[in-house]
Design a protein around this motif. Structure first.
Motif, short mmCIF file in Angstrom:
data_model
loop_
_atom_site.label_atom_id
_atom_site.label_comp_id
_atom_site.label_asym_id
_atom_site.label_seq_id
_atom_site.Cartn_x
_atom_site.Cartn_y
_atom_site.Cartn_z
N GLN A 2 0.85 -1.19 0.00
CA GLN A 2 0.00 0.00 0.00
C GLN A 2 0.88 1.24 0.00
OE1 GLN A 2 -2.95 0.23 3.12
NE2 GLN A 2 -4.14 1.76 1.99
N GLU A 22 3.30 7.43 2.24
CA GLU A 22 3.29 6.49 3.37
C GLU A 22 3.17 5.07 2.81
OE1 GLU A 22 1.18 9.54 6.57
OE2 GLU A 22 0.47 7.48 6.34
N SER A 24 3.24 0.76 3.29
CA SER A 24 2.97 -0.35 4.21
C SER A 24 2.78 -1.63 3.41
CB SER A 24 1.73 -0.06 5.06
OG SER A 24 0.59 0.09 4.25
N GLY A 25 2.85 -2.76 4.11
CA GLY A 25 2.62 -4.05 3.46
C GLY A 25 3.86 -4.71 2.90
N THR A 27 8.58 -4.66 3.41
CA THR A 27 9.70 -4.20 4.22
C THR A 27 10.33 -2.97 3.56
OG1 THR A 27 10.09 -6.50 4.88
CG2 THR A 27 11.81 -4.88 5.40
N PHE A 28 9.81 -1.83 3.92
CA PHE A 28 10.22 -0.57 3.29
C PHE A 28 11.73 -0.37 3.40
CE2 PHE A 28 9.35 3.65 1.75
CZ PHE A 28 10.27 4.49 2.37
N ARG A 75 9.95 5.42 9.78
CA ARG A 75 8.54 5.82 9.65
C ARG A 75 7.89 5.29 8.38
NH1 ARG A 75 8.85 12.14 10.09
NH2 ARG A 75 6.63 11.91 9.61
N ASN A 76 8.67 4.60 7.54
CA ASN A 76 8.17 4.08 6.25
C ASN A 76 7.60 5.20 5.39
OD1 ASN A 76 8.87 1.61 7.29
ND2 ASN A 76 6.85 0.69 7.13
#
Length: 115
Positions: A2, A22, A24-25, A27-28, A75-76
């Motif tokens: 995402q 931003e 997510s989902g 491993t940034f 903070r990704n």
């Protein structure tokens, strides 16, 4: 995966904007990231990229010296600082996973540069 962009808007030539993404989902902190833009009637264009290993960067020639990509792995979040904007920078800007044009992208944020 995402990816959610924000920070777009309308500015005059010479103005600045700071885009945020931003993530997510995935491993940034272990993923190369990019910004891709698409202007009306044109194909996607890779604007900038940043590697996770050493934060080395890529900039498309027309934005080099005006745009700065950065990231916060705690903070990704991915950013694109855009200065000295030009009308030809008008496009939808997408945050993208991976290096280049191959990875998934977010829905994008509109940037319009107009007098």
């Amino acid at each position: 995966v995402q990816l959610v962009e924000s920070g777009g808007g309308m500015v005059q030539p010479g103005g600045s904007l700071r885009l945020s993404c931003e993530a997510s989902g995935f491993t940034f902190a272990m993923t190369d990231m990019s910004w891709v833009r698409q202007a009306p009637g044109k194909g996607p264009e890779w604007v900038s990229g940043i590697k996770y290993k050493d934060s080395s960067t890529y900039y498309e020639e027309s934005v080099r010296g005006r745009f700065t990509i950065s990231r916060d792995d705690k903070r990704n979040v991915l950013w694109l600082q855009m200065d000295n904007l030009r009308p030809e920078d008008t496009a939808v800007y997408h945050c993208a996973k991976d290096w280049g044009l191959r990875g998934p992208r977010g829905p994008g944020t509109q940037v319009t540069v107009s007098p």
